[in-house]
Motif scaffolding. Structure first.
Motif, PDB file in Angstrom:
ATOM      1  N   VAL A   1       5.239  -4.097   9.390  1.00  0.00           N
ATOM      2  CA  VAL A   1       5.481  -3.222   8.236  1.00  0.00           C
ATOM      3  C   VAL A   1       6.896  -3.401   7.691  1.00  0.00           C
ATOM      4  O   VAL A   1       7.880  -3.382   8.444  1.00  0.00           O
TER       5      VAL A   1
ATOM      6  N   LEU B   1       3.486   4.368   8.638  1.00  0.00           N
ATOM      7  CA  LEU B   1       2.950   3.241   9.401  1.00  0.00           C
ATOM      8  C   LEU B   1       4.047   2.550  10.194  1.00  0.00           C
ATOM      9  O   LEU B   1       3.817   2.050  11.300  1.00  0.00           O
TER      10      LEU B   1
ATOM     11  N   GLU C   1       4.835  -0.914   3.000  1.00  0.00           N
ATOM     12  CA  GLU C   1       4.472   0.504   2.950  1.00  0.00           C
ATOM     13  C   GLU C   1       5.392   1.231   1.974  1.00  0.00           C
ATOM     14  O   GLU C   1       6.587   1.401   2.232  1.00  0.00           O
TER      15      GLU C   1
ATOM     16  N   ASP D   1       6.306   4.498   0.838  1.00  0.00           N
ATOM     17  CA  ASP D   1       6.189   5.904   1.254  1.00  0.00           C
ATOM     18  C   ASP D   1       6.931   6.775   0.234  1.00  0.00           C
ATOM     19  O   ASP D   1       7.898   7.455   0.562  1.00  0.00           O
TER      20      ASP D   1
ATOM     21  N   CYS E   1       0.820  -1.208   0.000  1.00  0.00           N
ATOM     22  CA  CYS E   1       0.000   0.000   0.000  1.00  0.00           C
ATOM     23  C   CYS E   1       0.856   1.261   0.000  1.00  0.00           C
ATOM     24  O   CYS E   1       2.049   1.226   0.321  1.00  0.00           O
ATOM     25  N   GLN E   2       0.222   2.352  -0.356  1.00  0.00           N
ATOM     26  CA  GLN E   2       0.825   3.689  -0.323  1.00  0.00           C
ATOM     27  C   GLN E   2      -0.086   4.556   0.562  1.00  0.00           C
ATOM     28  O   GLN E   2      -1.006   5.192   0.057  1.00  0.00           O
ATOM     29  N   PRO E   3       0.135   4.581   1.874  1.00  0.00           N
ATOM     30  CA  PRO E   3      -0.791   5.278   2.773  1.00  0.00           C
ATOM     31  C   PRO E   3      -0.801   6.792   2.612  1.00  0.00           C
ATOM     32  O   PRO E   3      -1.742   7.451   3.043  1.00  0.00           O
TER      33      PRO E   3
ATOM     34  N   ARG F   1      -5.584   3.558  10.123  1.00  0.00           N
ATOM     35  CA  ARG F   1      -4.177   3.166  10.195  1.00  0.00           C
ATOM     36  C   ARG F   1      -3.971   1.962  11.124  1.00  0.00           C
ATOM     37  O   ARG F   1      -3.392   0.937  10.729  1.00  0.00           O
TER      38      ARG F   1
ATOM     39  N   HIS G   1       8.980  -1.158   5.268  1.00  0.00           N
ATOM     40  CA  HIS G   1       8.845   0.230   4.815  1.00  0.00           C
ATOM     41  C   HIS G   1       9.822   0.528   3.687  1.00  0.00           C
ATOM     42  O   HIS G   1      10.997   0.147   3.743  1.00  0.00           O
TER      43      HIS G   1
END
Length: 478
Positions: free
Chosen positions: A311, A302, A283, A285, A250-252, A267, A313
């Motif tokens: 996560v 996240l 994630e 970001d 995902c790309q929060p 979240r 990242h």
């Protein structure tokens, strides 16, 4: 930009004049070319280097430039048709096809023809890039003691520490690996987390490069719909139960392509759902540093609120600098970190040390925060210019969400619009855009296009591009 244009023009002029000299014959000196064409010595040097790269001239230090000897006749083409059988003979046993489709990625990477406005770009226009700061950083980095030696496999400790501080929370340098760009980091993450043939949950719509990575690794992307507040937790839980997927990508923050930000109330839910499923959250970001001036405080990654190692990242400097400044980081905790490290070492050994040193020089210089502030202002101005132009010239386009970060908009087209036909008509009208279909791993709910406002020269070009898009829309049958 003028210097680059002069280089190309001089190279073309010299290319046309090569027939005046016999093979091996000496070309005029650099000084005479400077005087004749009224250009700088740097321009002459770069033009000759371009011809040398094409195999048309040979440069000899201290002696000058000479016309290259004619090339020998090319060898007759071989017959490579056997490879079609070799590459696909065992395909019936594969759970997913082994062929790699890069078309969705190439749309954002390919430079449009001259005169075409680049609404399809995925990187900053040169006028937005910190070119002087990067050049100065690279120059300083090259003079650092040991700059050309082998770096630690995980990356320079100081750079790992900088990324750890950027992520925040309890993330430390020990949990960070330096990687060669976000695409490489995502590839490493998926290889570490999911075996070939496994399902992997992805946002819908999502970045086509992610879908390409998953399919190239033999994974099956399973879509989970996104709304204005990010991924929908109840559907994420359903998808984990139905598939048993080991990971969700995902790309929060400023999701590509919708621009959505994962809502505060979702979240913790996303992390809880993944933890209960025994799965990881990857994630991406990717545009935290492309925030707009009016965004307000950003939510933490996240990974900063994840004590249990759910996560993995990914963070990168590329989007905020240059497509060639490929420095990024993977952050994780627990046993998965060693697997990520092992895959990266096998695939790439390490990121070149001069580039890591240059990254340290750049982010540690006063020019870095100045660049980010100026970029924030410019991106907001460009976003506003594009939304205003769309409202004026293309009011039938639906734009329910205007993001406060990132570099693009995601308009929904009127019902019944053929986005492929519109994309072709737009190119004929002089504007390149990105069709929405490649962003969906399953059937899309509606036609969309993605319009980038960061890859063009300025707000004037944005206004002209939208006018051209209006012409293209009028040319497509309803």
């Amino acid at each position: 930009m003028q210097e680059r244009s002069s280089v190309g023009e001089l190279a073309e002029q010299l290319r046309r004049e090569l027939d005046r000299y016999p093979p091996g014959g000496k070309l005029p000196s650099s000084r005479s070319l400077v005087e004749r064409f009224r250009v700088s010595p740097v321009t002459v040097s770069r033009a000759l280097a371009q011809l040398a790269a094409e195999g048309l001239v040979v440069t000899r230090p201290g002696a000058g430039a000479f016309r290259a000897q004619p090339r020998t006749a090319p060898a007759p083409a071989g017959d490579t048709s056997w490879q079609e059988v070799a590459l696909s003979a065992d395909g019936t046993a594969d759970l997913v096809p082994r062929s790699v489709d890069a078309s969705g990625v190439l749309v954002s990477l390919a430079a449009p023809p001259p005169g075409v406005i680049e609404f399809n770009g995925g990187y900053l226009h040169p006028s937005l890039q910190p070119e002087r700061a990067m050049a100065a950083a690279l120059s300083r980095a090259g003079r650092r003691p040991g700059a050309w030696g082998r770096p630690p496999m995980e990356g320079l400790p100081e750079l790992r520490e900088w990324f750890a501080r950027s992520i925040g929370g309890s993330v430390t340098a020990a949990g960070v690996l330096i990687t060669a760009g976000g695409q490489s980091a995502l590839t490493t993450a998926l290889r570490a987390l999911a075996p070939p043939g496994a399902p992997v949950l992805v946002e819908s719509p999502t970045y086509p490069g992610m879908l390409a990575i998953a399919r190239a690794a033999g994974l099956r992307p399973v879509p989970v719909p996104v709304d204005a507040d990010g991924v929908r937790p109840e559907l994420l839980a359903d998808a984990f139960r139905a598939t048993g997927a080991p990971a969700f990508v995902c790309q929060p923050l400023f999701q590509n392509p919708t621009g959505a930000v994962l809502a505060p109330g979702r979240r913790a839910e996303v992390l809880r759902i993944a933890r209960e499923a025994g799965a990881f959250v990857v994630e991406d970001d990717f545009v935290r540093r492309l925030v707009h001036e009016d965004a307000g405080p950003l939510p933490r990654p996240l990974a900063a609120d994840d004590p249990d190692g759910v996560v993995v990242h990914v963070s990168s400097l590329t989007k905020a600098t240059s497509p060639s400044f490929r420095v990024s980081a993977l952050a994780a905790r627990g046993p998965v970190l060693e697997r990520l490290r092992a895959i990266q070492v096998v695939d790439t050994f390490f990121v070149p040390r001069p580039l890591q040193e240059a990254a340290l020089e750049l982010v540690g210089s006063p020019a870095w925060p100045r660049h980010l502030r100026a970029l924030s202002t410019q991106l907001k101005a460009r976003r506003d210019a594009m939304t205003g132009a769309l409202a004026l010239h293309l009011p039938e386009f639906s734009l329910p969400h205007v993001p406060s970060g990132g570099y693009h908009l995601w308009p929904r087209l009127p019902d019944g619009t053929d986005e492929s036909a519109l994309t072709s008509a737009a190119l004929r009208a002089g504007v390149a855009l990105t069709p929405g279909r490649p962003y969906f791993s399953a059937e899309p709910p509606a036609a969309h296009i993605r319009l980038s406002f960061a890859a063009v020269a300025g707000t004037g070009e944005i206004a002209e591009g939208v006018r051209r898009l209006r012409t293209a829309c009028d040319a497509v049958p309803a």
